[in-house]
Design a protein around this motif. Structure first.
Motif, PDB file in Angstrom:
ATOM      1  N   GLN A 154       0.762  -1.216   0.000  1.00  0.00           N
ATOM      2  CA  GLN A 154       0.000   0.000   0.000  1.00  0.00           C
ATOM      3  C   GLN A 154       0.800   1.278   0.000  1.00  0.00           C
ATOM      4  OE1 GLN A 154      -3.586  -1.426   1.015  1.00  0.00           O
ATOM      5  NE2 GLN A 154      -4.063   0.257   2.332  1.00  0.00           N
ATOM      6  N   ALA A 207     -11.735   7.560   0.130  1.00  0.00           N
ATOM      7  CA  ALA A 207     -10.377   7.454   0.654  1.00  0.00           C
ATOM      8  C   ALA A 207      -9.383   8.220  -0.202  1.00  0.00           C
ATOM      9  CB  ALA A 207      -9.971   5.978   0.724  1.00  0.00           C
ATOM     10  N   LEU A 235      -5.341   4.917   1.053  1.00  0.00           N
ATOM     11  CA  LEU A 235      -6.454   4.231   1.727  1.00  0.00           C
ATOM     12  C   LEU A 235      -6.414   4.393   3.237  1.00  0.00           C
ATOM     13  CD1 LEU A 235      -6.606   0.847  -0.259  1.00  0.00           C
ATOM     14  CD2 LEU A 235      -7.670   3.034  -0.826  1.00  0.00           C
ATOM     15  N   THR A 236      -5.661   5.367   3.732  1.00  0.00           N
ATOM     16  CA  THR A 236      -5.521   5.548   5.177  1.00  0.00           C
ATOM     17  C   THR A 236      -6.323   6.724   5.717  1.00  0.00           C
ATOM     18  OG1 THR A 236      -3.535   6.894   4.888  1.00  0.00           O
ATOM     19  CG2 THR A 236      -3.222   4.516   5.180  1.00  0.00           C
ATOM     20  N   ASN A 287     -13.073   3.539   7.711  1.00  0.00           N
ATOM     21  CA  ASN A 287     -12.371   3.213   6.470  1.00  0.00           C
ATOM     22  C   ASN A 287     -13.104   2.144   5.667  1.00  0.00           C
ATOM     23  OD1 ASN A 287     -10.318   5.046   6.844  1.00  0.00           O
ATOM     24  ND2 ASN A 287      -8.917   3.592   7.783  1.00  0.00           N
ATOM     25  N   GLN A 292     -15.243   2.091   1.669  1.00  0.00           N
ATOM     26  CA  GLN A 292     -15.164   1.127   0.567  1.00  0.00           C
ATOM     27  C   GLN A 292     -16.516   0.527   0.223  1.00  0.00           C
ATOM     28  OE1 GLN A 292     -12.351   0.712  -1.132  1.00  0.00           O
ATOM     29  NE2 GLN A 292     -11.441   2.191   0.285  1.00  0.00           N
ATOM     30  N   PHE A 333      -7.349  -4.911   1.477  1.00  0.00           N
ATOM     31  CA  PHE A 333      -7.507  -3.552   1.979  1.00  0.00           C
ATOM     32  C   PHE A 333      -6.590  -3.318   3.169  1.00  0.00           C
ATOM     33  CE2 PHE A 333     -10.197  -0.587   4.629  1.00  0.00           C
ATOM     34  CZ  PHE A 333      -9.929   0.530   3.873  1.00  0.00           C
ATOM     35  N   ASN A 360      -4.186   1.508  -4.713  1.00  0.00           N
ATOM     36  CA  ASN A 360      -4.613   0.138  -4.975  1.00  0.00           C
ATOM     37  C   ASN A 360      -5.838   0.165  -5.890  1.00  0.00           C
ATOM     38  OD1 ASN A 360      -5.730  -2.483  -4.836  1.00  0.00           O
ATOM     39  ND2 ASN A 360      -4.887  -2.792  -2.796  1.00  0.00           N
ATOM     40  N   TYR A 372      -9.641  -0.893  -4.895  1.00  0.00           N
ATOM     41  CA  TYR A 372     -10.386  -0.242  -3.824  1.00  0.00           C
ATOM     42  C   TYR A 372     -10.813   1.165  -4.231  1.00  0.00           C
ATOM     43  CZ  TYR A 372      -9.301  -4.222  -1.001  1.00  0.00           C
ATOM     44  OH  TYR A 372      -9.239  -5.504  -0.545  1.00  0.00           O
ATOM     45  N   ASN A 373     -11.692   1.728  -3.426  1.00  0.00           N
ATOM     46  CA  ASN A 373     -12.294   3.021  -3.690  1.00  0.00           C
ATOM     47  C   ASN A 373     -11.399   4.136  -3.164  1.00  0.00           C
ATOM     48  OD1 ASN A 373     -14.404   4.882  -4.366  1.00  0.00           O
ATOM     49  ND2 ASN A 373     -15.044   4.887  -2.223  1.00  0.00           N
ATOM     50  N   TYR A 374     -10.926   4.990  -4.054  1.00  0.00           N
ATOM     51  CA  TYR A 374     -10.122   6.132  -3.624  1.00  0.00           C
ATOM     52  C   TYR A 374     -10.280   7.259  -4.633  1.00  0.00           C
ATOM     53  CZ  TYR A 374      -6.574   4.958  -7.157  1.00  0.00           C
ATOM     54  OH  TYR A 374      -5.921   4.720  -8.333  1.00  0.00           O
TER      55      TYR A 374
END
Length: 547
Positions: A22, A83, A87-88, A188, A192, A446, A532, A535-537
């Motif tokens: 990540q 995110a 993703l943090t 978090n 997602q 994730f 990534n 995933y949703n960002y």
């Protein structure tokens, strides 16, 4: 050993696979010496994407509660939060604001005003409650959702038939989620989790929601809606007039179903690509118009062991841990990594990559040792007259070569193998049909909660092949409950020890991911970072343009 080296030498000619912890990507220039390729098609302002036709996507759009990512899903659907590329960190998306109580047991979310689905219906807090409640009963769901949502007050009773999900309350545009246990990654995870339309799916059977007719032409919440659909040929996405955010500059996305993804890229029919197939990567690197973005992610490639069913019936062939351990010692993973996945694969021994500080010191590294493999098999009383069924669902040549190599190594220690590709969709074959002893699987995680969450007795899919074993539950619950780095590191140490003691999953590699963008056609604003892709960002896609 000469045989396997020869096999590997042949397989290098058609490489494939790749991924691994990540971190947002930075651009990497395409090698200067690469030859020119066929120029792309003349642009009409359309972003072109290519997708391989599979049994899972034939005639329908992707089911989003198993795989959230992919550029199409990011454009079609939204979550309560969005995110950043690492993703943090999250910011409100469908939500206007949120607050977590000091004790971590109550999350209050206020929805934005005026939200609408692409069909014009209001998108409300009721859709959020419906989605969470339905996901808890769904037969197919990512472990990050089931692990987090199982901590909602009344979740167990709801799954067993209670009239309402006690821990999710709606008051106007406010949703209150009350937990029985602190869930450190809840916000978090909700960043997602795709919210689905209650008015379209409230009569769907949760156990079969992944097969519902909704997925043939879904109502969306994102900046794009479904345009034209020509089954088994292509579909388009066009801007949704009901999206309240900044309208995207790209007026059409066309996704073509094409068997040869490399040929599509070479012919200019694909402008944005994400891949972990090294054979594709070597070809994409030759296309001068492509800019390469390497992304470090948590991506695992491993064998899942079909140990027992939900009724507790044990698979006697592989139930002894020493048999599973022998598989690792029998296969020269280092040689396979270097030969099939050069500069892409790192050996994996636990759910924590070995280069990180939280990796278990003194962990068994399963170095190639065929004699030890034979000893373990004999100690376990393994019947060498039986055949292990080994299955896979990846169709790239390197994955096929990898499975052939694994079969070779196992045969060298006396294990008979039957290696074949799954004939139907992977999810059904892995968790319902279950006609295998070991199956090759990939996981883009994730976080550690997802890798270790597969061991949890309540995990929607893995309980069907691990029989609902509760060995890991307490530690996984602790991991989920905290965001404190020191406490998480300690828990991860214990989880890795437990993991090696039980070896329910047979680890092989952590792999990297590559993103390619057609730089001659697609203009991405400065400052955009890639994360990534599964995933949703925030990709800042609304500011992308097509020449």
């Amino acid at each position: 050993m000469k045989k396997i080296i020869a096999l590997i030498a042949v397989s290098i000619l058609s490489l494939g696979i790749f991924a691994g912890c990540q971190k947002a990507a930075t651009p990497a220039e395409t090698p200067a010496e690469t030859p020119a390729e066929t120029p792309g098609e003349v642009s009409d302002g359309t972003l072109l994407l290519a997708e391989a036709q599979t049994a899972e996507n034939s005639g329908r759009f992707p089911y989003v509660w198993v795989n959230r990512g992919g550029i199409v899903n990011l454009m079609m659907y939204r979550s309560l939060f969005l995110a950043d590329p690492t993703l943090t960190k999250v910011e409100p998306d469908l939500a206007e604001s949120f607050k977590l109580s000091d004790d971590g047991l109550t999350l209050t979310v206020v929805m934005k005003d005026g939200l609408k689905w692409s069909d014009g219906e209001a998108l409300t807090a009721e859709d959020v409650k419906f989605s969470i409640a339905t996901n808890l009963k769904a037969s197919q769901s990512s472990g990050i959702y089931t692990n987090a949502f199982s901590n909602i007050k009344g979740a167990k009773a709801w799954k067993e038939g209670a009239a309402d999900l006690e821990g999710v309350k709606v008051d106007g545009k406010t949703i209150t989620i009350t937990l029985d246990a602190v869930t450190g990654n809840l916000v978090n995870v909700l960043g997602q989790f795709v919210i689905l339309p209650k008015h379209k799916l409230e009569n769907a059977n949760p156990l079969e929601i992944h097969n519902d007719a909704f997925w043939k032409s879904p109502v969306t919440s994102g900046m794009y809606k479904v345009g034209e659909v020509v089954e088994n040929n292509y579909y388009t996405l066009v801007p949704s007039e009901n999206y309240e955010g900044t309208a995207p500059k790209i007026q059409k996305i066309q996704v073509n179903f094409i068997n040869d993804l490399v040929a599509a890229a070479q012919a200019g029919k694909s402008d944005f690509i994400t891949t972990n197939v090294s054979g594709q990567i070597s070809e994409y690197n030759k296309i001068k118009s492509f800019k390469q973005y390497p992304v470090d992610i948590l991506f695992y490639r491993y064998l899942v062991a079909n140990i027992k069913d939900t009724e507790g019936k044990v698979n006697e062939k592989i139930s002894d841990k020493r048999v599973r351990e022998a598989i690792l010692y029998a296969v020269d993973r280092k040689t396979l990594a270097e030969s099939l996945y050069p500069e892409l694969a790192a050996l994996s021994n636990t759910g924590v990559p070995s280069g990180l500080g939280t990796y278990l010191k003194g962990a068994e590294d399963y170095a190639y040792n065929p004699e030890k493999a034979k000893e373990l098999l004999k100690e376990a009383g393994f019947d060498f007259n039986q055949t292990l069924k080994i299955r896979y669902y990846y169709n790239d040549q390197t994955s096929i070569d990898f499975m052939d190599a694994v079969a070779f190594y196992l045969n060298e220690v006396g294990i008979k193998t039957d290696v074949m590709a799954f004939q139907n969709d992977a999810t059904t074959e892995l968790y319902k049909t279950k006609d295998y002893d070991f199956a090759l699987k990939g996981l883009s995680a994730f976080g550690y909660e997802e890798w270790y969450g597969e061991y949890k007795s309540t995990q929607a899919n893995f309980k069907n092949i691990l029989g609902g074993d509760t060995t890991f539950d307490a530690l996984i619950n602790k991991l989920v409950a905290t965001a404190d780095p020191a406490e998480r590191a300690s828990i991860l140490q214990d989880l890795q020890k437990l993991e090696q003691e039980n070896l329910f999953k047979v680890p092989f590699f952590n792999l990297k991911q590559m993103i390619y963008v057609n730089n001659d056609k697609v203009v991405i604003p400065a400052g955009v970072e890639f994360g990534n892709p599964w995933y949703n960002y925030d990709m800042q896609f609304e500011n992308w343009t097509v020449k």
